[in-house]
Write a protein that holds these residues in place. Sequence first.
Motif, PDB file in Angstrom:
ATOM      1  N   GLU A   1      41.758  25.558  35.206  1.00  0.00           N
ATOM      2  CA  GLU A   1      42.604  24.376  35.085  1.00  0.00           C
ATOM      3  C   GLU A   1      43.873  24.713  34.308  1.00  0.00           C
ATOM      4  N   ALA A   2      44.975  24.090  34.708  1.00  0.00           N
ATOM      5  CA  ALA A   2      46.242  24.340  34.027  1.00  0.00           C
ATOM      6  C   ALA A   2      46.329  23.591  32.710  1.00  0.00           C
ATOM      7  N   SER A   3      45.664  22.437  32.640  1.00  0.00           N
ATOM      8  CA  SER A   3      45.649  21.636  31.413  1.00  0.00           C
ATOM      9  C   SER A   3      44.476  20.680  31.486  1.00  0.00           C
ATOM     10  N   ALA A   4      44.191  20.027  30.365  1.00  0.00           N
ATOM     11  CA  ALA A   4      43.090  19.055  30.341  1.00  0.00           C
ATOM     12  C   ALA A   4      43.346  17.903  31.295  1.00  0.00           C
ATOM     13  N   ALA A   5      44.619  17.632  31.592  1.00  0.00           N
ATOM     14  CA  ALA A   5      44.954  16.532  32.495  1.00  0.00           C
ATOM     15  C   ALA A   5      44.447  16.779  33.913  1.00  0.00           C
ATOM     16  N   ASP A   6      44.231  18.049  34.273  1.00  0.00           N
ATOM     17  CA  ASP A   6      43.726  18.360  35.607  1.00  0.00           C
ATOM     18  C   ASP A   6      42.371  17.714  35.865  1.00  0.00           C
ATOM     19  N   ARG A   7      41.585  17.563  34.820  1.00  0.00           N
ATOM     20  CA  ARG A   7      40.208  17.097  35.008  1.00  0.00           C
ATOM     21  C   ARG A   7      40.132  15.697  35.599  1.00  0.00           C
TER      22      ARG A   7
ATOM     23  N   TYR B   1      33.323  16.428  33.615  1.00  0.00           N
ATOM     24  CA  TYR B   1      33.140  16.358  32.168  1.00  0.00           C
ATOM     25  C   TYR B   1      32.416  17.603  31.659  1.00  0.00           C
ATOM     26  N   GLY B   2      32.389  17.751  30.345  1.00  0.00           N
ATOM     27  CA  GLY B   2      31.629  18.824  29.723  1.00  0.00           C
ATOM     28  C   GLY B   2      32.518  19.953  29.254  1.00  0.00           C
ATOM     29  N   ASP B   3      31.901  20.915  28.590  1.00  0.00           N
ATOM     30  CA  ASP B   3      32.640  22.013  27.975  1.00  0.00           C
ATOM     31  C   ASP B   3      32.838  23.214  28.884  1.00  0.00           C
ATOM     32  N   ALA B   4      32.189  23.242  30.032  1.00  0.00           N
ATOM     33  CA  ALA B   4      32.331  24.388  30.934  1.00  0.00           C
ATOM     34  C   ALA B   4      33.723  24.392  31.571  1.00  0.00           C
ATOM     35  N   PRO B   5      34.185  25.556  32.028  1.00  0.00           N
ATOM     36  CA  PRO B   5      35.494  25.612  32.682  1.00  0.00           C
ATOM     37  C   PRO B   5      35.545  24.706  33.910  1.00  0.00           C
ATOM     38  N   VAL B   6      36.704  24.141  34.158  1.00  0.00           N
ATOM     39  CA  VAL B   6      36.946  23.380  35.379  1.00  0.00           C
ATOM     40  C   VAL B   6      37.826  24.238  36.284  1.00  0.00           C
ATOM     41  N   TRP B   7      37.342  24.471  37.498  1.00  0.00           N
ATOM     42  CA  TRP B   7      38.042  25.356  38.422  1.00  0.00           C
ATOM     43  C   TRP B   7      38.860  24.540  39.404  1.00  0.00           C
ATOM     44  N   ARG B   8      40.144  24.842  39.450  1.00  0.00           N
ATOM     45  CA  ARG B   8      41.028  24.242  40.449  1.00  0.00           C
ATOM     46  C   ARG B   8      40.862  24.997  41.763  1.00  0.00           C
ATOM     47  N   HIS B   9      40.695  24.252  42.844  1.00  0.00           N
ATOM     48  CA  HIS B   9      40.576  24.911  44.139  1.00  0.00           C
ATOM     49  C   HIS B   9      41.958  25.268  44.671  1.00  0.00           C
ATOM     50  N   ILE B  10      42.092  26.456  45.218  1.00  0.00           N
ATOM     51  CA  ILE B  10      43.320  26.928  45.848  1.00  0.00           C
ATOM     52  C   ILE B  10      43.060  27.010  47.351  1.00  0.00           C
ATOM     53  N   GLY B  11      43.969  26.461  48.140  1.00  0.00           N
ATOM     54  CA  GLY B  11      43.733  26.329  49.576  1.00  0.00           C
ATOM     55  C   GLY B  11      43.922  27.596  50.377  1.00  0.00           C
ATOM     56  N   ILE B  12      43.183  28.625  50.039  1.00  0.00           N
ATOM     57  CA  ILE B  12      43.133  29.870  50.804  1.00  0.00           C
ATOM     58  C   ILE B  12      41.687  30.032  51.270  1.00  0.00           C
ATOM     59  N   TYR B  13      41.496  30.321  52.545  1.00  0.00           N
ATOM     60  CA  TYR B  13      40.137  30.455  53.079  1.00  0.00           C
ATOM     61  C   TYR B  13      40.001  31.750  53.861  1.00  0.00           C
TER      62      TYR B  13
ATOM     63  N   ALA C   1      36.346  33.394  44.863  1.00  0.00           N
ATOM     64  CA  ALA C   1      36.854  34.369  43.907  1.00  0.00           C
ATOM     65  C   ALA C   1      37.709  33.635  42.883  1.00  0.00           C
ATOM     66  N   VAL C   2      37.687  34.111  41.638  1.00  0.00           N
ATOM     67  CA  VAL C   2      38.453  33.478  40.563  1.00  0.00           C
ATOM     68  C   VAL C   2      39.766  34.233  40.372  1.00  0.00           C
ATOM     69  N   ALA C   3      40.887  33.521  40.545  1.00  0.00           N
ATOM     70  CA  ALA C   3      42.213  34.081  40.266  1.00  0.00           C
ATOM     71  C   ALA C   3      42.609  33.754  38.835  1.00  0.00           C
ATOM     72  N   ASP C   4      43.543  34.518  38.295  1.00  0.00           N
ATOM     73  CA  ASP C   4      43.987  34.271  36.922  1.00  0.00           C
ATOM     74  C   ASP C   4      44.696  32.937  36.791  1.00  0.00           C
ATOM     75  N   GLU C   5      45.474  32.569  37.806  1.00  0.00           N
ATOM     76  CA  GLU C   5      46.196  31.295  37.785  1.00  0.00           C
ATOM     77  C   GLU C   5      46.486  30.859  39.209  1.00  0.00           C
ATOM     78  N   ALA C   6      46.710  29.563  39.361  1.00  0.00           N
ATOM     79  CA  ALA C   6      47.025  29.033  40.682  1.00  0.00           C
ATOM     80  C   ALA C   6      48.453  29.419  41.071  1.00  0.00           C
ATOM     81  N   PRO C   7      48.672  29.856  42.303  1.00  0.00           N
ATOM     82  CA  PRO C   7      50.031  30.178  42.729  1.00  0.00           C
ATOM     83  C   PRO C   7      50.875  28.916  42.884  1.00  0.00           C
ATOM     84  N   ILE C   8      52.180  29.073  42.827  1.00  0.00           N
ATOM     85  CA  ILE C   8      53.080  27.960  43.094  1.00  0.00           C
ATOM     86  C   ILE C   8      52.851  27.479  44.521  1.00  0.00           C
TER      87      ILE C   8
END
Length: 244
Positions: A132-138, A168-180, A219-226
């Motif tokens: 997630e980029a920020s807590a607001a993503d959740r 909710y919760g303390d675990a990481p929240v993963w943003r989905h990136i639209g690559i398949y 797969a987990v990327a370091d950050e979401a692409p633009i």
Amino acid sequence: MNPIVLIPARMAATRLPDKPLADIGGLPMIVRVLRQAQAANIGPVAVAAGDPEIVAAVEAAGGRAVLTDPALPSGSDRILAALAVLDPTGAHDVVINLQGDMPFVDPAVLSACAGQLEAHADADIATVVAPEASAADRANPDVVKAVLAMDAGGASGRALYFTRSTLYGDAPVWRHIGIYGYRRAALEAFNAAAPSPLERREKLEQLRAMELGLTIRAAVADEAPISVDNPSDLQAARDHAEKN
């Protein structure tokens, strides 16, 4: 595996019309996406274009494009139509679907997506997530979250669900990136099926695959692409090109 990378693109985007040809640092956006895909070096790359203007821009840059019916309802329909032209004999058993609005996607991210199918024989579809980029993503319904059963080491996981709802919760929240990445049979089965109840509820087509019983790995990327969806995203992309 014998992958092919296909990039669906059409001019009639609701929030940013003609965006495949939007100039970003002197290049049309679709050409930037094409070059990032080529740099991944995981297989041939082509654009599944809904309009002749896109074909012309890609071919002018030395790339390959297939003109598809502009009335096709989705990107997956478009890549299947292009695949029928490019590979009618089925030589390519894996199809990487890269959205045409990610002009700076890291080639390593595409390789990691394909690598999930290579490493896991039971996987039908692969995709990518980022922290997630920020807590607001959740709580943002425009941010699609992936719920994963993580592998040891945390670099990948098996998808359990995708949602627009707050997590909710303390675990990481993963943003989905639209690559398949699809095994070809999975892509064909997915496209042959009608929209599923969960897909209609969440407005997320990957849930159709899950309701069909297909296994999705991420797969987990370091950050979401633009990703360029609106005029402010386009300006951010232009600023990025100017600085890099």
